[in-house]
Design a protein around this motif. Structure first.
Motif, PDB file in Angstrom:
ATOM      1  N   TYR A 109       0.825  -1.210   0.000  1.00  0.00           N
ATOM      2  CA  TYR A 109       0.000   0.000   0.000  1.00  0.00           C
ATOM      3  C   TYR A 109       0.859   1.259   0.000  1.00  0.00           C
ATOM      4  N   GLN A 110       1.975   1.223   0.714  1.00  0.00           N
ATOM      5  CA  GLN A 110       2.866   2.391   0.732  1.00  0.00           C
ATOM      6  C   GLN A 110       3.400   2.690  -0.661  1.00  0.00           C
ATOM      7  N   ALA A 111       3.721   1.654  -1.402  1.00  0.00           N
ATOM      8  CA  ALA A 111       4.201   1.851  -2.771  1.00  0.00           C
ATOM      9  C   ALA A 111       3.116   2.469  -3.639  1.00  0.00           C
ATOM     10  N   ARG A 112       1.888   2.044  -3.430  1.00  0.00           N
ATOM     11  CA  ARG A 112       0.766   2.581  -4.213  1.00  0.00           C
ATOM     12  C   ARG A 112       0.521   4.044  -3.868  1.00  0.00           C
ATOM     13  N   VAL A 113       0.483   4.336  -2.579  1.00  0.00           N
ATOM     14  CA  VAL A 113       0.240   5.715  -2.139  1.00  0.00           C
ATOM     15  C   VAL A 113       1.340   6.631  -2.651  1.00  0.00           C
ATOM     16  N   THR A 114       2.556   6.161  -2.681  1.00  0.00           N
ATOM     17  CA  THR A 114       3.672   6.959  -3.198  1.00  0.00           C
ATOM     18  C   THR A 114       3.410   7.382  -4.637  1.00  0.00           C
ATOM     19  N   GLU A 115       2.895   6.477  -5.461  1.00  0.00           N
ATOM     20  CA  GLU A 115       2.576   6.816  -6.851  1.00  0.00           C
ATOM     21  C   GLU A 115       1.465   7.844  -6.928  1.00  0.00           C
ATOM     22  N   ASP A 116       0.482   7.740  -6.048  1.00  0.00           N
ATOM     23  CA  ASP A 116      -0.613   8.713  -6.026  1.00  0.00           C
ATOM     24  C   ASP A 116      -0.108  10.097  -5.628  1.00  0.00           C
ATOM     25  N   VAL A 117       0.804  10.132  -4.671  1.00  0.00           N
ATOM     26  CA  VAL A 117       1.367  11.412  -4.226  1.00  0.00           C
ATOM     27  C   VAL A 117       2.179  12.063  -5.344  1.00  0.00           C
ATOM     28  N   LYS A 118       2.854  11.281  -6.146  1.00  0.00           N
ATOM     29  CA  LYS A 118       3.590  11.836  -7.288  1.00  0.00           C
ATOM     30  C   LYS A 118       2.648  12.605  -8.210  1.00  0.00           C
ATOM     31  N   ASP A 119       1.464  12.050  -8.439  1.00  0.00           N
ATOM     32  CA  ASP A 119       0.487  12.743  -9.281  1.00  0.00           C
ATOM     33  C   ASP A 119      -0.031  14.011  -8.600  1.00  0.00           C
ATOM     34  N   PHE A 120      -0.128  13.975  -7.271  1.00  0.00           N
ATOM     35  CA  PHE A 120      -0.559  15.170  -6.537  1.00  0.00           C
ATOM     36  C   PHE A 120       0.485  16.275  -6.674  1.00  0.00           C
ATOM     37  N   VAL A 121       1.750  15.919  -6.602  1.00  0.00           N
ATOM     38  CA  VAL A 121       2.830  16.896  -6.760  1.00  0.00           C
ATOM     39  C   VAL A 121       2.797  17.492  -8.167  1.00  0.00           C
ATOM     40  N   ARG A 122       2.567  16.681  -9.175  1.00  0.00           N
ATOM     41  CA  ARG A 122       2.481  17.183 -10.556  1.00  0.00           C
ATOM     42  C   ARG A 122       1.276  18.108 -10.716  1.00  0.00           C
ATOM     43  N   LEU A 123       0.190  17.790 -10.017  1.00  0.00           N
ATOM     44  CA  LEU A 123      -0.980  18.657 -10.038  1.00  0.00           C
ATOM     45  C   LEU A 123      -0.638  20.022  -9.457  1.00  0.00           C
ATOM     46  N   GLY A 124       0.107  20.037  -8.354  1.00  0.00           N
ATOM     47  CA  GLY A 124       0.497  21.306  -7.744  1.00  0.00           C
ATOM     48  C   GLY A 124       1.348  22.146  -8.674  1.00  0.00           C
ATOM     49  N   ALA A 125       2.249  21.502  -9.400  1.00  0.00           N
ATOM     50  CA  ALA A 125       3.090  22.234 -10.351  1.00  0.00           C
ATOM     51  C   ALA A 125       2.243  22.846 -11.463  1.00  0.00           C
ATOM     52  N   ALA A 126       1.221  22.111 -11.903  1.00  0.00           N
ATOM     53  CA  ALA A 126       0.340  22.630 -12.953  1.00  0.00           C
ATOM     54  C   ALA A 126      -0.448  23.838 -12.457  1.00  0.00           C
ATOM     55  N   ILE A 127      -0.897  23.777 -11.205  1.00  0.00           N
ATOM     56  CA  ILE A 127      -1.646  24.902 -10.632  1.00  0.00           C
ATOM     57  C   ILE A 127      -0.745  26.130 -10.506  1.00  0.00           C
ATOM     58  N   GLN A 128       0.491  25.910 -10.132  1.00  0.00           N
ATOM     59  CA  GLN A 128       1.435  27.021 -10.037  1.00  0.00           C
ATOM     60  C   GLN A 128       1.676  27.671 -11.397  1.00  0.00           C
ATOM     61  N   ARG A 129       1.526  26.902 -12.444  1.00  0.00           N
ATOM     62  CA  ARG A 129       1.666  27.449 -13.800  1.00  0.00           C
ATOM     63  C   ARG A 129       0.394  28.116 -14.289  1.00  0.00           C
ATOM     64  N   GLY A 130      -0.625  28.119 -13.450  1.00  0.00           N
ATOM     65  CA  GLY A 130      -1.888  28.760 -13.818  1.00  0.00           C
ATOM     66  C   GLY A 130      -2.821  27.870 -14.618  1.00  0.00           C
ATOM     67  N   GLU A 131      -2.576  26.560 -14.613  1.00  0.00           N
ATOM     68  CA  GLU A 131      -3.404  25.625 -15.375  1.00  0.00           C
ATOM     69  C   GLU A 131      -4.549  25.077 -14.516  1.00  0.00           C
ATOM     70  N   THR A 132      -5.689  24.911 -15.144  1.00  0.00           N
ATOM     71  CA  THR A 132      -6.833  24.314 -14.436  1.00  0.00           C
ATOM     72  C   THR A 132      -7.487  23.183 -15.236  1.00  0.00           C
ATOM     73  N   ASP A 133      -6.956  22.873 -16.403  1.00  0.00           N
ATOM     74  CA  ASP A 133      -7.563  21.803 -17.203  1.00  0.00           C
ATOM     75  C   ASP A 133      -6.525  21.032 -18.019  1.00  0.00           C
ATOM     76  N   SER A 134      -5.315  20.947 -17.510  1.00  0.00           N
ATOM     77  CA  SER A 134      -4.228  20.279 -18.239  1.00  0.00           C
ATOM     78  C   SER A 134      -4.165  18.798 -17.869  1.00  0.00           C
ATOM     79  N   ASP A 135      -3.207  18.108 -18.449  1.00  0.00           N
ATOM     80  CA  ASP A 135      -3.073  16.670 -18.209  1.00  0.00           C
ATOM     81  C   ASP A 135      -2.907  16.300 -16.744  1.00  0.00           C
ATOM     82  N   PRO A 136      -2.106  17.029 -15.950  1.00  0.00           N
ATOM     83  CA  PRO A 136      -1.988  16.661 -14.528  1.00  0.00           C
ATOM     84  C   PRO A 136      -3.330  16.648 -13.798  1.00  0.00           C
ATOM     85  N   TRP A 137      -4.239  17.540 -14.199  1.00  0.00           N
ATOM     86  CA  TRP A 137      -5.581  17.524 -13.617  1.00  0.00           C
ATOM     87  C   TRP A 137      -6.297  16.229 -13.994  1.00  0.00           C
TER      88      TRP A 137
END
Length: 251
Positions: A109-137
């Motif tokens: 489960y820890q390995a799975r959650v780690t992968e989910d958190v990676k996507d959350f981090v990518r989402l944060g980077a997209a938001i910082q770029r001003g994106e609200t409908d890009s691939d990370p979303w």
């Protein structure tokens, strides 16, 4: 008295015919094969030798077919389908392996959650770029099951993989809760486990990010993300993972 030569020859020929007849009878399928054929009553007795032969041949063919089916079925029983890490129902079968111990299950489960958190981090980077409908979303919030699992075996996007997918009005599964629950002591309710309490605050926090993104409100999306990030870090620390989203494990 000595029989004439032609009489002796006839006797030899008769003996050879009898031997051939015995050999032909020996070729008839054994009772075990004929057991697969329907029972024949006296009224249903074949009326000719040829029809009797056809019945025996049909029975033998059915016996072979049945035996082949049994062998095939036995072979199929030994084949196991690969199991994905999260199949939408909270499965703990990862990469085709069923963890036998609680520790192995927790690590999975820890390995799975780690992968989910990676996507959350990518989402944060997209938001910082001003994106609200890009691939990370899309990779984080897409609600439907994928046609094929991704490289890490997930059949759902990060949100559904972590929180669980909807069945009607209820959420089912989710490795975020399953991981948190592994820290519950035997005989104790999971609701009182610190990791489960930390997890319980995350769904609404993630929903606030999604709502802001649907409205195209970058400012609110950033605010919601920052609040969710704090809660997620607390959860990660409670499940014995790095509690800093800048940790290399999430990059």
């Amino acid at each position: 008295f000595v029989a004439p030569a032609h009489t002796r020859n006839n006797a030899v020929l008769m003996t050879m015919k009898l031997l051939l007849l015995v050999s032909a009878v020996a070729l008839v399928p054994a009772p075990s094969a004929l057991a697969y054929s329907p029972k024949i009553t006296q009224q249903q007795q074949p009326k000719s030798e040829s029809s009797s032969f056809l019945c025996r041949r049909a029975a033998f063919s059915r016996a072979i077919s049945t035996s082949a089916s049994v062998v095939t079925a036995g072979s199929l029983l030994t084949i196991t389908s690969p199991a994905y890490a999260f199949d939408g129902s909270g499965s703990s079968a990862y990469s085709g392996k069923n963890p036998a111990s609680a520790l192995a299950r927790r690590k999975s489960y820890q390995a799975r959650v780690t992968e989910d958190v990676k996507d959350f981090v990518r989402l944060g980077a997209a938001i910082q770029r001003g994106e609200t409908d890009s691939d990370p979303w899309l990779f984080f919030f897409f609600p439907f099951e994928r046609r094929e699992p991704d490289a890490t075996g997930r059949t759902y996007a990060a949100y559904a993989d972590f929180i669980g997918h909807l069945e009607g009005r209820e959420r089912v599964g989710g490795d975020g809760y399953l991981l948190a629950a592994t820290f519950t002591k035997a005989g104790k309710p999971p609701e009182n486990t610190p990791a489960v309490k930390s997890y319980s605050a995350l769904p609404k926090a993630f929903d606030a990010i999604e709502a802001a993104g649907k409205k195209g409100d970058v400012k609110k999306a950033k605010e919601a993300y920052d609040k969710a990030a704090v809660l997620l870090c607390k959860y990660l620390a409670d499940v014995e993972l790095p509690g800093d989203l800048s940790d290399p494990i999430y990059q």
